[in-house]
Write a protein that holds these residues in place. Sequence first.
Motif, PDB file in Angstrom:
ATOM      1  N   ILE A   1       4.719   8.409  -4.394  1.00  0.00           N
ATOM      2  CA  ILE A   1       5.289   7.824  -3.188  1.00  0.00           C
ATOM      3  C   ILE A   1       4.709   6.454  -2.863  1.00  0.00           C
ATOM      4  CG2 ILE A   1       3.616   8.863  -1.595  1.00  0.00           C
ATOM      5  CD1 ILE A   1       7.402   8.473  -1.031  1.00  0.00           C
ATOM      6  N   ILE A   2       3.531   6.131  -3.389  1.00  0.00           N
ATOM      7  CA  ILE A   2       2.871   4.872  -3.060  1.00  0.00           C
ATOM      8  C   ILE A   2       3.316   3.782  -4.035  1.00  0.00           C
ATOM      9  CG2 ILE A   2       0.651   3.712  -2.729  1.00  0.00           C
ATOM     10  CD1 ILE A   2       1.337   5.892  -0.675  1.00  0.00           C
ATOM     11  N   LYS A   3       3.692   2.620  -3.482  1.00  0.00           N
ATOM     12  CA  LYS A   3       4.364   1.603  -4.276  1.00  0.00           C
ATOM     13  C   LYS A   3       3.487   0.419  -4.697  1.00  0.00           C
ATOM     14  CE  LYS A   3       8.023   4.019  -3.828  1.00  0.00           C
ATOM     15  NZ  LYS A   3       8.432   4.892  -4.947  1.00  0.00           N
ATOM     16  N   ASN A   4       2.266   0.286  -4.145  1.00  0.00           N
ATOM     17  CA  ASN A   4       1.445  -0.837  -4.574  1.00  0.00           C
ATOM     18  C   ASN A   4      -0.025  -0.450  -4.587  1.00  0.00           C
ATOM     19  OD1 ASN A   4       0.050  -1.781  -1.968  1.00  0.00           O
ATOM     20  ND2 ASN A   4       2.206  -1.718  -1.343  1.00  0.00           N
ATOM     21  N   ASP A   5      -0.819  -1.201  -5.361  1.00  0.00           N
ATOM     22  CA  ASP A   5      -2.221  -0.860  -5.603  1.00  0.00           C
ATOM     23  C   ASP A   5      -3.065  -0.945  -4.326  1.00  0.00           C
ATOM     24  OD1 ASP A   5      -1.673  -0.401  -8.262  1.00  0.00           O
ATOM     25  OD2 ASP A   5      -2.239  -2.436  -8.899  1.00  0.00           O
ATOM     26  N   MET A   6      -2.745  -1.892  -3.452  1.00  0.00           N
ATOM     27  CA  MET A   6      -3.524  -2.043  -2.231  1.00  0.00           C
ATOM     28  C   MET A   6      -3.382  -0.809  -1.343  1.00  0.00           C
ATOM     29  SD  MET A   6      -3.338  -5.035   0.678  1.00  0.00           S
ATOM     30  CE  MET A   6      -1.678  -4.540   1.222  1.00  0.00           C
ATOM     31  N   ASP A   7      -2.134  -0.351  -1.150  1.00  0.00           N
ATOM     32  CA  ASP A   7      -1.924   0.840  -0.342  1.00  0.00           C
ATOM     33  C   ASP A   7      -2.530   2.077  -0.999  1.00  0.00           C
ATOM     34  OD1 ASP A   7      -0.686  -0.530   1.648  1.00  0.00           O
ATOM     35  OD2 ASP A   7       1.348   0.141   1.205  1.00  0.00           O
ATOM     36  N   ARG A   8      -2.508   2.128  -2.318  1.00  0.00           N
ATOM     37  CA  ARG A   8      -3.112   3.262  -3.030  1.00  0.00           C
ATOM     38  C   ARG A   8      -4.613   3.327  -2.756  1.00  0.00           C
ATOM     39  NH1 ARG A   8      -0.641   6.052  -6.615  1.00  0.00           N
ATOM     40  NH2 ARG A   8       0.854   4.368  -6.942  1.00  0.00           N
ATOM     41  N   GLN A   9      -5.260   2.172  -2.759  1.00  0.00           N
ATOM     42  CA  GLN A   9      -6.685   2.122  -2.481  1.00  0.00           C
ATOM     43  C   GLN A   9      -6.979   2.528  -1.043  1.00  0.00           C
ATOM     44  OE1 GLN A   9      -9.227   1.359  -4.835  1.00  0.00           O
ATOM     45  NE2 GLN A   9     -10.338   2.344  -3.155  1.00  0.00           N
ATOM     46  N   TYR A  10      -6.136   2.049  -0.122  1.00  0.00           N
ATOM     47  CA  TYR A  10      -6.287   2.459   1.274  1.00  0.00           C
ATOM     48  C   TYR A  10      -6.210   3.978   1.404  1.00  0.00           C
ATOM     49  CZ  TYR A  10      -5.474  -2.388   2.861  1.00  0.00           C
ATOM     50  OH  TYR A  10      -5.558  -3.727   3.097  1.00  0.00           O
ATOM     51  N   MET A  11      -5.209   4.575   0.749  1.00  0.00           N
ATOM     52  CA  MET A  11      -5.001   6.019   0.845  1.00  0.00           C
ATOM     53  C   MET A  11      -6.186   6.789   0.263  1.00  0.00           C
ATOM     54  SD  MET A  11      -1.979   6.807   2.252  1.00  0.00           S
ATOM     55  CE  MET A  11      -1.239   8.256   1.515  1.00  0.00           C
TER      56      MET A  11
END
Length: 294
Positions: A116-126
């Motif tokens: 569901i996560i579309k970019n590396d920055m948001d993945r790191q946040y999650m």
Amino acid sequence: MEFVEAKKPFDIQEIELNDWKQRPVKNSFFELVFIKEGKGTQCINYNEYTYAKNDFFLLPPLKCHSFTIEKPTKFVFLKFTDSFFKNVGRSTIDRDEWFKEASYILSNYNQLPGDIIKNDMDRQYMENLIGMILQESRNYGDESINLITSLMTSILEILIRNIKKSTYFDLPKANTDDRITRILAYINEHLDKPELLKVENLAKTFLMSPTYVSEYFRKQVHMSLREYILKAKLKLVEIRLLNSDYTLTEIVDDLGFTDVSHLSKTFKRYVGTSIREFKKNGEYMLLKRNSCVA
């Protein structure tokens, strides 16, 4: 490590498996799955998608799902429960805003498997947010309830941001017009603001002629604008009946039905059962609708 307690606003579970064990289907708003380690295949309603380390999956409620494990997998399950939206006076969250945002996820996510996560920055946040949640859950207390709630609020915001970037509507496969996707997203985001869904406003917002909006919508979605809006609202009604303590009067006022009688008659006509019966057996009805039971 497992943290599950009745009447808490969320369930948190971290578990490592070599073989998938079927989990009981429970009514919840939705569940987020984080793959900390491992490799395999996810399946929701017979649709398959490979998974790997650091993937995130969203499991809407009452959907058949399983994982075929190829390499020992460490799962983290974060489940938003119905009590998250009930009796929240002790916390700082706004029930109405939270519910509307969570409803947006359920109403618009296409419920097919996939990261569901579309970019590396948001993945790191999650990953960071989940790490903090797991740490807090090991020392769960009143202070941790508030902090975890705040952390999961941030997770919800990131989910919404990523879902809005997805093609999450069931449009005809030949459809390549990005404008209809934006129109549908706009409609679903403003179901509680009837004035914004009028043809005149949609025409102005999307630079179309008012006389062309309805024709264009029907051609792209294969149903009328009015029918689509009504069915979208009824999906929210179902969500609220099963997952919240909203009264029928509150639902009527928020979604723009004339009165409770109007809502009841419309619900019965389109859903095929009364509101009373749905509140009693809705979980089973949705399971059957979604092919989870015979």
